[in-house]
Design a protein around this motif. Structure first.
Motif, mmCIF file in Angstrom:
data_model
loop_
_atom_site.group_PDB
_atom_site.id
_atom_site.type_symbol
_atom_site.label_atom_id
_atom_site.label_comp_id
_atom_site.label_asym_id
_atom_site.label_seq_id
_atom_site.Cartn_x
_atom_site.Cartn_y
_atom_site.Cartn_z
ATOM 1 N N MET A 139 0.828 -1.184 0.000
ATOM 2 C CA MET A 139 0.000 0.000 0.000
ATOM 3 C C MET A 139 0.878 1.255 0.000
ATOM 4 O O MET A 139 0.527 2.228 -0.653
ATOM 5 N N LYS A 140 1.985 1.202 0.728
ATOM 6 C CA LYS A 140 2.884 2.352 0.775
ATOM 7 C C LYS A 140 3.521 2.584 -0.592
ATOM 8 O O LYS A 140 3.689 3.733 -1.018
ATOM 9 N N LYS A 141 3.835 1.492 -1.286
ATOM 10 C CA LYS A 141 4.441 1.618 -2.609
ATOM 11 C C LYS A 141 3.439 2.236 -3.580
ATOM 12 O O LYS A 141 3.800 3.088 -4.392
ATOM 13 N N ARG B 283 0.924 4.206 -2.815
ATOM 14 C CA ARG B 283 0.741 5.611 -2.434
ATOM 15 C C ARG B 283 1.908 6.471 -2.930
ATOM 16 O O ARG B 283 1.703 7.582 -3.433
ATOM 17 N N SER B 284 3.128 5.965 -2.775
ATOM 18 C CA SER B 284 4.294 6.734 -3.231
ATOM 19 C C SER B 284 4.299 6.863 -4.752
ATOM 20 O O SER B 284 4.707 7.903 -5.289
ATOM 21 N N THR B 285 3.825 5.846 -5.459
ATOM 22 C CA THR B 285 3.735 5.912 -6.917
ATOM 23 C C THR B 285 2.736 6.985 -7.343
ATOM 24 O O THR B 285 3.009 7.779 -8.252
ATOM 25 N N GLU C 70 1.773 9.610 -5.524
ATOM 26 C CA GLU C 70 2.334 10.918 -5.163
ATOM 27 C C GLU C 70 3.385 11.366 -6.171
ATOM 28 O O GLU C 70 3.429 12.546 -6.551
#
Length: 98
Positions: A1-3, A5-7, A9
């Motif tokens: 999920m963090k990956k 979200r960073s993609t 952003e």
């Protein structure tokens, strides 16, 4: 999920940089053209719904008395039981009265 979200952003940051790199006059033209398209689409939909669809009479709608659905069911299928005649207690669960 963090990956993920960073993609997202990173993609948004790139879009902001591309938008900022366009000259201001061109930004204004893009904004005006998108707004004009949106306004034209809105007016078209309002015209279609209000004038076109509600303007012509619909012959498919019939106004009738509402029928009771219970009348359509055969009388022999309905078995009414009196709640007083139903034995709600089971002998297995009753206490012995001694």
């Amino acid at each position: 999920m963090k990956k993920f979200r960073s993609t997202i952003e990173q993609f948004v940051k790139e879009l902001k940089l591309r938008w900022a790199s366009i000259p201001v006059k061109k930004q204004q033209r893009y904004t005006l053209s998108f707004f004009s398209g949106y306004a034209l689409l809105t007016v078209g939909i309002i015209f279609h719904v209000i004038i076109y669809q509600t303007g012509k009479p619909s012959e498919n709608v019939r106004i009738e008395k509402i029928k009771n659905p219970m009348e359509q069911i055969e009388k022999r299928k309905i078995v009414l039981k009196d709640s007083l005649s139903v034995n709600l207690k089971n002998k297995f669960y009753e206490r012995d009265s001694k």
